[in-house]
Design an enzyme around this catalytic site. Structure first.
Site, PDB file in Angstrom:
ATOM      1  N   GLU A 114       0.820  -1.217   0.000  1.00  0.00           N
ATOM      2  CA  GLU A 114       0.000   0.000   0.000  1.00  0.00           C
ATOM      3  C   GLU A 114       0.855   1.269   0.000  1.00  0.00           C
ATOM      4  O   GLU A 114       0.472   2.294   0.555  1.00  0.00           O
ATOM      5  CB  GLU A 114      -0.958  -0.003   1.208  1.00  0.00           C
ATOM      6  CG  GLU A 114      -1.987  -1.112   1.138  1.00  0.00           C
ATOM      7  CD  GLU A 114      -2.983  -1.067   2.287  1.00  0.00           C
ATOM      8  OE1 GLU A 114      -2.616  -0.572   3.364  1.00  0.00           O
ATOM      9  OE2 GLU A 114      -4.135  -1.493   2.090  1.00  0.00           O
ATOM     10  N   GLU A 148      -6.984  -7.475  -1.083  1.00  0.00           N
ATOM     11  CA  GLU A 148      -7.639  -7.315   0.220  1.00  0.00           C
ATOM     12  C   GLU A 148      -9.097  -6.924   0.038  1.00  0.00           C
ATOM     13  O   GLU A 148      -9.409  -5.760  -0.221  1.00  0.00           O
ATOM     14  CB  GLU A 148      -6.926  -6.256   1.080  1.00  0.00           C
ATOM     15  CG  GLU A 148      -5.558  -6.683   1.578  1.00  0.00           C
ATOM     16  CD  GLU A 148      -4.965  -5.714   2.582  1.00  0.00           C
ATOM     17  OE1 GLU A 148      -5.731  -4.891   3.137  1.00  0.00           O
ATOM     18  OE2 GLU A 148      -3.737  -5.772   2.804  1.00  0.00           O
TER      19      GLU A 148
END
Length: 780
Positions: A221, A290
């Site tokens: 991320e 995710e």
């Protein structure tokens, strides 16, 4: 025997001609071995069979992993893959096999896990790959189950884990800056990543070696925060991509949430919904690393829940609109044992409202409904992998995506109603279909509905906590207030907590003294002002607790004004600062401190205020009970316990020795007890609702922090029913308003032993040990 793979120049690996492949659909090697002749002598036949078995066990059969825009290609076949996040340190190793088995039974193809740097390298010179951090054994169990693995090495993981998974010693490396084009950081990061890759290679765990790992991840991320680092951030990202690519794993590398990832790295999506997302290159597959199956719990907040109808809707929409790989974060959340939870303020429970709950119990109907969804998607796999979908409008908020294969004749259709309030009747292929609001119907043959995401026909299971051991008889031992050893650090300033403690303890004492006139003492209006602190402070004046304060909500630092009672003459002031997990997300997290920051002033005195900021302070790291390790069997014998058991008193170690079916117990304000394990096989927990705040141990192993005294607000917004329709957010479907954020604390059965167990609790602010009990989690 030597098995190989070849590089095709595009981060895709192609099988060599004649190379063996694994038939994953049946979980065993494909049937490509040459037959043995029946006339072979029996003894020679037996020897050859033994040699073949030994060779296969040692080497395994390799898988080739390639990709195109329609998904991963394993051994020449497009695969539509369903993945499940299970983090190995968040469960006892004895739970791993059953967790993986339950995931496979739920229709899972891939097990995903982060790799936790701080757990594996607790100091710069030592490594740990044992117990809950036995990564190799965990990956091997995935392999034995016939599943694939996605190894997200990072090594930054976020994960609501302490300091995002970075070891705290990393902060002390000279000249270091985390996650940017900084040579000291890159050197440490590369050393760790290379070590993990080398370990996986040594045990032949990458797919081209015959292992289960089909994907690996570098960074995590980073695209969410890289703008804060400017050009150096971009340089670091490219370096990380090149470094990982040069490690020769034979499998594709991914970067999640990295829209500018290089062409040879797969960029992927994280979020509640990823159907509208697309990779940064049309040659790359659409992957979702995710899918947040719920949300994490924070102290002082109500419990988040995500309805299974919405989870299923999001998954079906993703595959409907061209997705090929979807991972549940989390499929099993588990427990933040020890001091591993981050945030700050993330609870010990990391249940995440996942399909398998914190205790390893299947959560129904979530697990069962998603299993049915997975089966429906698998029926569509041949069509989904063949080409891009054809879009058909069925109404203003209704649509179809149709996949077809001219070679195989396969056809699959997804019919969606994205209206968040109204059901709809649509016509498709001359047939009529009823689509509930916010739902997707899956037609594996373009005719018959195999699954609708809004129609749940799985029976709801209601786990209950059944009392097992109650009525524990405690003893106590007081934790000293303030300085308890000659190891205190003296400074005419308030030292930053993490740099002082090195995060070896949650606790740091700040102690000083002040002289007060009789007139000032008689006024009774003294107020201690702390300009800034985090996360918790307990203020003691002349050895007595004056009050406590903590930061609230999203606020990281807070000012404190605490009324205090001063005596005429000499007064001691001791402030106990406690961390509740280190920052796990955001840029520059290595620079975020803790403890007292800014001025410390006594206000409200008739003679004027007293600034203590630059006075002489003694800093004491940790607690005496911690230094003596009284949570262990040997350490508990180093102090003298009293049969007097104070209730609601701060800084007491309670000890309970109790016999019940062989049971004895311990707790900290400090408490201690020895006991036999609760009967049966149901998961075990400690009910600590009657306690305040502290930490707990079982047989020397930390089950984590507890804080039941911090309750969710009554007005937190807990609806009696939760409407799954419409976009989900973590605040949408909460429960437990007015209740402790966490009442029950998981005790893995494998941590218990026959013939006596030691339980230790440390109580900071004041609790009632008489209410502590053991319970078992039973499904009715």
């Amino acid at each position: 025997m030597k098995l190989g793979w070849e590089w095709d120049g595009s981060a895709c690996f192609l099988p060599r001609k004649g190379q063996r492949t694994r038939d994953r659909s049946i979980g065993r090697p494909g049937r490509h071995q040459q037959s043995l002749q029946p006339e072979m002598p029996p003894l020679l036949l037996l020897l050859l069979l033994l040699l073949l078995a030994a060779t296969l066990l040692h080497v395994g059969l390799s898988d080739t992993v390639a990709y195109d825009h329609r998904g991963l290609i394993i051994n020449g076949q497009h695969r539509m893959l369903i993945s499940a996040s299970i983090h190995y340190p968040r469960a006892a190793p004895q739970m791993w096999s059953q967790l993986i088995s339950n995931a496979k039974a739920g229709g899972i193809d891939v097990i995903e896990t982060y790799v936790f740097w701080d757990g594996h390298q607790p100091t710069r010179d030592t490594y740990n790959f044992e117990g809950r951090f036995d990564l190799v054994s965990f990956v091997k169990l995935v392999h034995e189950a016939g599943l694939y693995a996605n190894l997200r090495i990072g090594p930054y993981v976020c994960a609501e884990w302490n300091l995002g998974g970075f070891p705290v010693w990393l902060k002390d490396v000279a000249g270091i800056e985390f996650r940017t084009n900084n040579q000291p950081f890159k050197a440490e990061m590369q050393t760790f990543v290379e070590k993990i890759v080398a370990m996986m290679k040594h045990d032949k765990l990458f797919a081209p070696q015959g292992g289960p790992i089909i994907l690996a991840q570098i960074e995590n991320e980073y695209g969410n925060i890289d703008a804060a680092y400017g050009a150096a951030g971009k340089e670091y990202m490219v370096w990380a991509a090149n470094m990982s690519q040069g490690l020769g794993t034979g499998v594709p590398w991914i970067m999640c949430q990295q829209s500018d990832a290089p062409d040879y790295i797969l960029d992927t999506c994280n979020g509640f919904y990823c159907d509208a997302w697309a990779p940064n290159n049309k040659k790359k597959p659409k992957m979702w690393t995710e899918n947040w199956s719920g949300w994490f719990q924070k102290w002082g907040e109500a419990s988040p829940h995500r309805p299974v109808e919405d989870v299923a809707f999001a998954v079906a929409r993703f595959f409907q609109r061209g997705g090929s790989f979807q991972n549940y974060y989390m499929y099993f959340g588990g427990t933040n044992f020890g001091r591993s939870s981050g945030g700050p303020y993330v609870t010990t429970s990391y249940d995440y409202d996942a399909p398998i709950d914190e205790f390893g119990v299947i959560r129904q109907p979530k697990w069962g409904h998603l299993k049915q969804l997975h089966a429906a998607i698998k029926l569509c796999e041949a069509a989904l992998g063949s080409n891009d979908p054809t879009y058909i409008s069925l109404g203003q908020l209704q649509e179809a995506h149709v996949y077809g294969s001219t070679s195989s004749g396969a056809c699959a259709a997804f019919l969606a109603n994205i209206d968040s309030s109204s059901d709809a009747t649509v016509k498709f292929n001359s047939r009529t279909y009823l689509l509930p609001a916010w739902s997707v119907s899956i037609l594996p043959d373009c005719k018959t509905v195999s699954h609708n995401t809004a129609k749940v026909d799985v029976q709801t299971a209601m786990p209950t906590m059944k009392p097992s051991i109650t009525g524990l008889a405690w003893e106590s031992y007081p934790e000293p207030v303030g300085v308890w050893s000659d190891s205190g650090i003296v400074a005419s300033a308030l030292l930053e907590q993490i740099n002082t403690t090195k995060d070896t303890s949650d606790y740091l004492w700040y102690t000083t003294s002040l002289d007060i006139s009789q007139a000032d003492a008689a006024s009774g209006k003294a107020l201690l002002y702390l300009e800034s602190m985090r996360d918790v402070v307990h203020v003691f004046v002349n050895g007595k607790l004056a009050g406590s304060a903590s930061t609230k909500g999203t606020q990281l630092y807070a000012a404190v004004e605490q009324p205090i009672e001063l005596a005429s003459g000499h007064n001691s002031l001791a402030i106990l600062c406690a961390t509740v997990g280190l920052q796990n997300y955001g840029p520059f997290i290595e620079t975020w401190g803790a403890g007292i920051n800014g001025s410390v002033i006594v206000k409200g005195l008739p003679s004027g205020q007293i600034d203590l900021t630059a006075e002489e302070w003694i800093h004491q790291v940790g607690l005496k009970g911690e230094s003596l390790a009284i949570f262990t069997e040997s350490g508990s014998q180093r102090v003298r316990w009293s049969s007097a058991v104070p209730q609601g008193q701060a800084l007491v170690w309670y000890k309970v020795i109790f016999q019940h079916h062989g049971i004895t117990c311990i707790v900290w304000i400090a408490m201690q007890a020895h006991f036999d394990s609760p009967s049966g096989n149901d998961p075990v927990a400690l009910d600590l609702e009657s306690m305040g705040k502290g930490q707990a141990w079982i047989n020397g192993q930390s089950i984590g922090r507890f804080w039941p005294s911090l309750r969710a607000p009554d007005t937190a917004g807990c609806p009696q029913t939760c409407d799954y329709r419409g976009s989900y957010s973590s605040s949408k479907c909460r429960s437990g308003c007015g209740q402790p954020s966490q009442r029950w604390y998981h005790v893995p059965r494998s941590w218990l032993q026959d013939g006596g167990n030691l339980v230790v609790l440390f109580e900071e602010e004041g609790g009632k040990p008489s209410g502590v009990s053991f319970v078992t989690r039973t499904v009715v």
